[in-house]
Design a protein around this motif. Structure first.
Motif, short mmCIF file in Angstrom:
data_model
loop_
_atom_site.label_atom_id
_atom_site.label_comp_id
_atom_site.label_asym_id
_atom_site.label_seq_id
_atom_site.Cartn_x
_atom_site.Cartn_y
_atom_site.Cartn_z
N ALA A 193 18.92 -27.33 -10.96
CA ALA A 193 18.65 -25.75 -9.49
C ALA A 193 16.78 -24.90 -10.29
O ALA A 193 16.42 -25.39 -8.80
N GLU A 194 16.75 -25.13 -11.03
CA GLU A 194 15.55 -24.17 -10.84
C GLU A 194 14.65 -25.14 -11.46
O GLU A 194 13.70 -24.74 -10.64
N LEU A 195 14.98 -26.65 -11.83
CA LEU A 195 13.46 -26.97 -11.60
C LEU A 195 13.57 -27.63 -10.92
O LEU A 195 12.02 -27.95 -10.41
N VAL A 196 14.07 -27.83 -9.59
CA VAL A 196 14.37 -28.54 -7.98
C VAL A 196 13.97 -27.14 -7.01
O VAL A 196 13.77 -27.48 -6.04
N GLY A 197 14.23 -26.46 -7.51
CA GLY A 197 14.12 -25.03 -6.76
C GLY A 197 12.83 -24.44 -6.68
O GLY A 197 11.66 -25.25 -6.96
N GLY A 198 12.59 -23.36 -5.91
CA GLY A 198 10.97 -23.24 -5.79
C GLY A 198 11.37 -22.41 -4.38
O GLY A 198 9.79 -21.87 -4.05
N GLY A 199 11.83 -22.63 -2.99
CA GLY A 199 12.09 -22.59 -2.31
C GLY A 199 10.83 -23.63 -1.04
O GLY A 199 9.63 -24.31 -1.54
N GLY A 200 10.93 -23.64 0.48
CA GLY A 200 10.23 -24.43 1.13
C GLY A 200 9.79 -25.27 1.14
O GLY A 200 10.37 -26.27 0.25
N ASP A 201 8.90 -26.56 1.29
CA ASP A 201 9.05 -28.09 1.17
C ASP A 201 8.16 -28.12 -0.07
O ASP A 201 8.54 -29.75 -0.42
N GLY A 532 16.29 -7.14 -1.93
CA GLY A 532 15.97 -7.75 -0.93
C GLY A 532 14.46 -7.21 -0.91
O GLY A 532 13.77 -7.49 -0.15
N PRO A 533 14.61 -5.69 -1.44
CA PRO A 533 12.88 -5.40 -0.66
C PRO A 533 11.57 -5.82 -0.76
O PRO A 533 10.78 -6.41 -0.46
N LEU A 534 11.80 -6.38 -2.52
CA LEU A 534 11.18 -7.14 -3.25
C LEU A 534 10.36 -8.01 -2.23
O LEU A 534 9.37 -8.48 -1.56
N PHE A 535 11.68 -8.78 -1.57
CA PHE A 535 11.70 -10.30 -1.19
C PHE A 535 10.65 -10.12 -0.21
O PHE A 535 9.89 -10.95 0.50
N LEU A 536 11.55 -9.12 1.00
CA LEU A 536 10.89 -8.75 2.48
C LEU A 536 9.52 -8.49 2.28
O LEU A 536 8.79 -8.94 3.50
N ARG A 537 8.51 -8.62 1.31
CA ARG A 537 7.53 -7.65 0.82
C ARG A 537 6.20 -9.36 0.42
O ARG A 537 5.61 -9.46 1.09
N ARG A 538 7.58 -9.54 0.34
CA ARG A 538 6.51 -10.99 -0.18
C ARG A 538 7.54 -12.72 -0.02
O ARG A 538 7.89 -13.18 -0.95
N PRO A 539 8.30 -12.69 1.13
CA PRO A 539 9.28 -13.75 1.29
C PRO A 539 9.07 -15.07 0.89
O PRO A 539 9.85 -15.55 0.41
N ASN A 544 13.21 -18.97 -2.75
CA ASN A 544 14.85 -19.91 -3.23
C ASN A 544 15.58 -19.00 -3.65
O ASN A 544 16.68 -18.64 -3.60
N TRP A 545 14.80 -17.77 -4.65
CA TRP A 545 16.18 -16.48 -5.38
C TRP A 545 16.43 -15.93 -4.52
O TRP A 545 17.43 -15.62 -4.94
N ALA A 578 13.24 -16.74 9.56
CA ALA A 578 11.71 -17.37 9.89
C ALA A 578 11.09 -18.40 8.76
O ALA A 578 10.35 -19.02 9.48
N LEU A 579 11.16 -18.81 7.66
CA LEU A 579 10.69 -19.68 6.91
C LEU A 579 11.40 -20.87 7.04
O LEU A 579 10.65 -21.39 6.24
#
Length: 586
Positions: A193-201, A532-539, A544-545, A578-579
């Protein structure tokens, strides 16, 4: 064959030169161009075979001891994967220790021949390749099959490489195939999951490389004829005068061969054949997989002790050094000397350090770049050797000396390798009641001088789901979290917040596996609150995390029929939606 006198010349540019060493293939390219060297370890196995070690007969890289048996369907499936039209494709092959993953992969690489370039990317070679970078400039003029053993131990480097492969343009290049070999893997949790993760496209693009999307499990060897042949071949190697009973000639032999838990694992069938030469056929088949490994380790340690005696070195000392070299998965001459110097400080040890290093090099030859001394192999035999020397009934304990401090001191010289060795030893031997590797890991992680980096290395080596190490993993992740929170009191620079949240999330998973559901929910909820707050600053950077943590929190709530805190989740869910990230907890 002169294994030291081979040479190759290169003319032109953007060429690939194939240098063959017996059944192994080394692939190099023009100096100055990005290149990856692949090997089937023919030279190494040839050197190890010269030592006279019985364990050399068990090498997964050898095709001269016994042919690959009973894997026609699996081989055909892999060949079909190679022949598919996809320009770049990755497959994950999983199976327990001794199942034959590495042997199958090596046979696949040998069988493809021209026009393929195929072999293993060793850890040091892959690290060198990644350090050079410039994936976009990497060139090959034939199809390439890269085999990677233990990818979980180098997931960060593999992840970076996959990111570059996805973004690079390889239009018009021949096929590239990556075959990853690991004991276990899951698409939604752990190293894969870590290898192919990272979020988005990017995550979707890497997932699209997987064929199939889920790991492929290598099943046991079912055919009794093949099982018998593996056993009989090694029995004859150990004693040419002996042979296994023919099918139907010994009902008890047939019953044990068919019903033994490890009977479908080629490595253990081969070890049983070696042990049977002295213990007897039925006696060997009565042993557990752990006892088989211990028996073979006894013979290997005895060989190493005899070599030490012939070189004027106390046999027990050289056996200890071989076990420590195995702990750290091999060492350079300087590191081996340092290990020997530390061990010489033990009461009653008086040795010539240079003589010890030379003897180790002779007993355990290594061809990995930068290493002069190898490890006792296969892995489970090396782990058994550690137990025979440092275990509760081992040589050092029998002399009344403490063992854990000496192991921990040696482990600090190679944190990543030693943690991997001890984790595998715990997986292989704890189910058989040998808990020493777990205690060694705990002693190391709880030692006050063990720093945060070492703790995180140890945690990285732990499988996503492991029965033997659940308690150890929970305590380890809690300690990591507490240390990170102390650092956050001093400074909030860097990536400490996501690391702390990840440690909390992992703690929640481990507590849940232990049945401590309320504590697991508290950890999961705190992870979402911290991160959560860190994610909302840099979603986009942390999507992924955050998705993983949100899902974990919801799952922990469901486990005890509690309603999630929507005030906490709502802004996170909105940002994920939104992402348009596929891992959204909605």
């Amino acid at each position: 064959m002169d294994l030291n006198g081979q040479a190759a010349n290169v003319f032109g540019h953007d060429n690939i030169v194939v240098q063959a060493s017996g059944s192994g293939v080394n692939v190099t390219v023009v100096h100055g161009q990005p290149h990856l060297k692949l090997t089937l370890y023919a030279r190494r196995t040839a050197l190890v075979a010269q030592t006279g070690s019985e364990t050399a007969l068990l090498s997964a890289y050898r095709d001269d001891v016994v042919p690959l048996l009973g894997r026609e369907r699996e081989m055909a499936d892999l060949r079909a994967w190679l022949d598919a039209d996809k320009p770049v494709s990755m497959r994950v092959l999983i199976g327990g220790a001794g199942r034959g993953k590495t042997r199958l992969a090596a046979e696949l690489a040998r069988s493809v021949g021209d026009p393929w370039l195929a072999g293993f990317a060793g850890e040091s070679e892959f690290a060198r390749f990644r350090k050079d970078g410039r994936t976009e400039e990497w060139r090959w003029d034939k199809p390439v099959l890269v085999l990677i053993d233990y990818p979980a131990s180098r997931v960060a480097a593999l992840k970076d490489w996959l990111n570059e492969i996805v973004d690079a343009s390889f239009d018009g290049r021949p096929k590239l195939r990556l075959l990853l070999l690991e004991r276990q893997a899951q698409a939604k949790i752990g190293w894969l999951a870590e290898l192919v993760g990272g979020g988005g496209d990017l995550s979707l693009a890497k997932s699209a490389l997987l064929d199939p999307r889920e790991p492929v499990e290598l099943g046991p060897l079912e055919d009794l004829g093949f099982r018998r042949k593996l056993f009989a071949t090694l029995l004859r190697r150990a004693d040419p005068a002996l042979d296994a009973p023919e099918a139907g000639a010994d009902a008890e032999f047939d019953r044990k061969l068919a019903g033994h838990k490890w009977g479908g694992d080629p490595l253990f069938l081969m070890m049983a054949g070696l042990v049977a030469a002295k213990a007897g056929v039925n006696a060997a088949l009565s042993l557990s997989h752990a006892d088989l490994a211990l028996e073979v380790a006894d013979r290997e340690l005895a060989r190493i002790g005899r070599l030490g005696a012939a070189r004027g070195i106390a046999p027990a000392f050289l056996r200890r050094m071989a076990a420590l070299a195995t702990l750290v998965q091999g060492a350079s001459a300087a590191d081996a000397r340092a290990l020997a110097e530390a061990e010489r400080a033990a009461p009653g040890a008086t040795v010539d350090l240079d003589a010890v290093v030379l003897a180790l090099r002779e007993a355990l030859p290594a061809l990995e770049p930068g290493k002069a001394v190898g490890a006792i192999l296969p892995d489970i035999v090396g782990e058994a050797a550690l137990l025979r020397v440092f275990g509760d009934d081992g040589e050092i304990a029998a002399a009344g000396a403490p063992t854990a401090p000496r192991l921990v001191a040696a482990a600090r010289s190679a944190v990543k390798a030693a943690s991997e060795t001890l984790v595998r030893a715990a997986q292989d031997f704890a189910p058989a009641g040998r808990l020493e590797p777990i205690r060694w890991l705990e002693a190391w992680s709880e030692a006050p001088e063990t720093d945060l980096g070492a703790l995180m290395r140890i945690a990285d080596a732990l499988p996503a789901r492991t029965l033997a190490l659940r308690e150890t993993a929970a305590r380890l992740h809690l300690k990591i979290y507490n240390m990170l929170m102390e650092l956050l009191k001093i400074s909030r620079e860097g990536d400490l917040e996501p690391l702390a949240a990840a440690a909390l999330n992992n703690l929640g998973v481990k507590l849940s596996a232990l049945g401590r559901r309320e504590e697991a929910l508290a950890a999961a909820q705190e992870a979402v609150a911290v991160f959560g707050p860190l994610f909302l600053r840099r979603p986009r950077a942390h999507a992924n995390w955050m998705g993983v943590m949100a899902r974990n929190y919801i799952a922990r709530c469901e486990a005890i029929a509690q309603t999630p805190d929507m005030a906490l989740l709502a802004p996170i869910a909105a940002a994920l939606l939104a992402l348009r990230d596929p891992i959204s907890p909605s």
